[in-house]
Design a protein around this motif. Structure first.
Motif, PDB file in Angstrom:
ATOM      1  N   GLN A  80     -34.073  -6.839  13.767  1.00  0.00           N
ATOM      2  CA  GLN A  80     -32.911  -6.856  14.663  1.00  0.00           C
ATOM      3  C   GLN A  80     -33.219  -7.356  16.073  1.00  0.00           C
ATOM      4  N   ASP A  81     -34.438  -7.736  16.341  1.00  0.00           N
ATOM      5  CA  ASP A  81     -34.831  -8.204  17.691  1.00  0.00           C
ATOM      6  C   ASP A  81     -34.554  -7.160  18.770  1.00  0.00           C
ATOM      7  N   ILE A  82     -34.720  -5.911  18.409  1.00  0.00           N
ATOM      8  CA  ILE A  82     -34.532  -4.826  19.376  1.00  0.00           C
ATOM      9  C   ILE A  82     -35.766  -4.698  20.264  1.00  0.00           C
ATOM     10  N   ASP A 126     -50.724  -0.230  22.912  1.00  0.00           N
ATOM     11  CA  ASP A 126     -50.382  -0.177  24.341  1.00  0.00           C
ATOM     12  C   ASP A 126     -48.949  -0.598  24.632  1.00  0.00           C
ATOM     13  N   GLN A 127     -48.321  -1.315  23.713  1.00  0.00           N
ATOM     14  CA  GLN A 127     -47.031  -1.924  24.036  1.00  0.00           C
ATOM     15  C   GLN A 127     -45.827  -1.179  23.478  1.00  0.00           C
ATOM     16  N   PHE A 128     -45.977  -0.512  22.338  1.00  0.00           N
ATOM     17  CA  PHE A 128     -44.799   0.071  21.702  1.00  0.00           C
ATOM     18  C   PHE A 128     -44.159   1.179  22.526  1.00  0.00           C
ATOM     19  N   ILE A 129     -44.945   2.141  22.993  1.00  0.00           N
ATOM     20  CA  ILE A 129     -44.382   3.295  23.714  1.00  0.00           C
ATOM     21  C   ILE A 129     -43.621   2.859  24.970  1.00  0.00           C
ATOM     22  N   PRO A 130     -44.176   1.965  25.821  1.00  0.00           N
ATOM     23  CA  PRO A 130     -43.394   1.510  26.979  1.00  0.00           C
ATOM     24  C   PRO A 130     -42.088   0.823  26.581  1.00  0.00           C
ATOM     25  N   GLU A 131     -42.126   0.028  25.520  1.00  0.00           N
ATOM     26  CA  GLU A 131     -40.894  -0.641  25.082  1.00  0.00           C
ATOM     27  C   GLU A 131     -39.886   0.374  24.543  1.00  0.00           C
ATOM     28  N   LEU A 132     -40.377   1.377  23.839  1.00  0.00           N
ATOM     29  CA  LEU A 132     -39.488   2.425  23.337  1.00  0.00           C
ATOM     30  C   LEU A 132     -38.850   3.177  24.500  1.00  0.00           C
ATOM     31  N   SER A 134     -38.310   2.138  27.521  1.00  0.00           N
ATOM     32  CA  SER A 134     -37.347   1.258  28.174  1.00  0.00           C
ATOM     33  C   SER A 134     -36.045   1.175  27.372  1.00  0.00           C
ATOM     34  N   LEU A 135     -36.175   1.088  26.057  1.00  0.00           N
ATOM     35  CA  LEU A 135     -35.001   1.027  25.191  1.00  0.00           C
ATOM     36  C   LEU A 135     -34.197   2.313  25.275  1.00  0.00           C
ATOM     37  N   SER A 141     -28.301   5.238  29.356  1.00  0.00           N
ATOM     38  CA  SER A 141     -27.419   4.832  30.455  1.00  0.00           C
ATOM     39  C   SER A 141     -26.030   4.452  29.958  1.00  0.00           C
ATOM     40  N   LYS A 142     -25.922   4.110  28.677  1.00  0.00           N
ATOM     41  CA  LYS A 142     -24.641   3.714  28.105  1.00  0.00           C
ATOM     42  C   LYS A 142     -23.897   4.868  27.467  1.00  0.00           C
ATOM     43  N   GLU A 143     -24.551   6.018  27.375  1.00  0.00           N
ATOM     44  CA  GLU A 143     -23.916   7.174  26.756  1.00  0.00           C
ATOM     45  C   GLU A 143     -22.916   7.817  27.713  1.00  0.00           C
ATOM     46  N   PRO A 144     -21.913   8.491  27.164  1.00  0.00           N
ATOM     47  CA  PRO A 144     -20.943   9.188  28.017  1.00  0.00           C
ATOM     48  C   PRO A 144     -21.641  10.211  28.907  1.00  0.00           C
TER      49      PRO A 144
END
Length: 287
Positions: A80-82, A126-132, A134-135, A141-144
């Motif tokens: 999904q390119d997430i 090293d990369q997955f946790i920071p990207e998670l 951030s996601l 931020s988009k949640e009610p």
């Protein structure tokens, strides 16, 4: 709603398992291949890491794409390119690695395993946790926004239990009182589902009061006094709560006419309670 506590727990276990893998892999390919226990340990910790990662991905899949799965979600998310291309490719590699482990019946050669695991580790450790992180921040931020800082996931779970119990009780209203009172199963099931609805409503009520740092005694009355639910709803829900133990105790004979009248006239107040609670929890969104 994103469950940050759940994701933090899973991410911590995922990183812990990968850390154990990395400690072995950092010894180099020669020592890895020549030490029989290393491939077994790496294989073991990689499977643990995969299972924790898959649970993370299933949660994201549900929240982002509204796809409900309990397992095998990594490949879906990767397509999904997430995440970044680097992480997405590593996710696919991890998926294929696990598939191959089971296909080969845990007979990966040490040389093959070292190469495959190092490739996954280099791109995920090293990369997955920071990207998670951030996601998750972006999704949150988009949640009610909430007026009352409740645990929305658990409130929703209890609300679903209330709705399910009410729906089941409503099936008995398809029968006349004469048919109802002659059927012990109808009476027994009505009492049981009323207890379920009351208990789940009480959990929501007490949870909200705790978040507001208010006493939980006379729970529904307090909610109505604070304007969180209407006075009428508070009175009806308090009445249900007062009858909870009577409904739950099979040794107490119930006036079936009164029971039928209650579910016919007042069952709707469980749903009114949920509706009023929902309105109180969520902040008004300006259009």
């Amino acid at each position: 709603m994103i469950d940050t506590q759940f994701l933090n727990e899973k991410a911590t276990k995922f990183k812990s398992a990968l850390k154990k893998v990395k400690q072995i892999m950092d010894r180099g390919s020669k020592e890895f291949v020549e030490t029989p226990m290393y491939p077994d340990r790496v294989q073991y910790y990689m499977i643990i890491a995969y299972d924790e990662l898959d649970q993370i991905m299933c949660h994201l899949l549900k929240e982002i794409l509204n796809i409900k799965k309990k397992e095998n979600c990594i490949e879906d998310i990767a397509s999904q390119d997430i995440f970044s291309g680097k992480v997405s490719r590593a996710l696919i590699d991890f998926y294929n690695f696990r598939q191959n482990i089971f296909k080969t019946k845990f007979n990966y050669s040490p040389e093959q395993m070292f190469f495959a695991v190092k490739n996954i580790l280099d791109n995920l450790y090293d990369q997955f946790i920071p990207e998670l992180a951030s996601l998750v921040k972006e999704l949150k931020s988009k949640e009610p926004q909430l007026k009352i800082p409740v645990n929305l996931k658990k409130v929703n779970e209890q609300a679903k239990a209330v709705k399910s119990a009410v729906k089941k009780i409503q099936t008995f209203l398809n029968y006349s009182y004469d048919e109802f009172q002659k059927n012990p199963l109808f009476i027994d099931r009505t009492r049981y589902f009323l207890v379920v609805a009351i208990d789940s409503s009480l959990w929501i009520c007490r949870h909200i009061l705790r978040k507001l740092k208010l006493p939980t005694k006379d729970c529904f009355k307090t909610l109505s006094e604070k304007g969180i639910i209407s006075l009428e709803t508070g009175e009806k829900m308090s009445l249900f709560a007062s009858k909870r133990d009577e409904f739950a105790n099979p040794q107490i004979d119930i006036d079936t006419e009164e029971l039928y009248k209650i579910i016919k006239d007042d069952l709707e107040y469980f749903l009114k309670f949920l509706k009023e609670i929902s309105k109180a929890i969520f902040k008004d969104v300006k259009k």
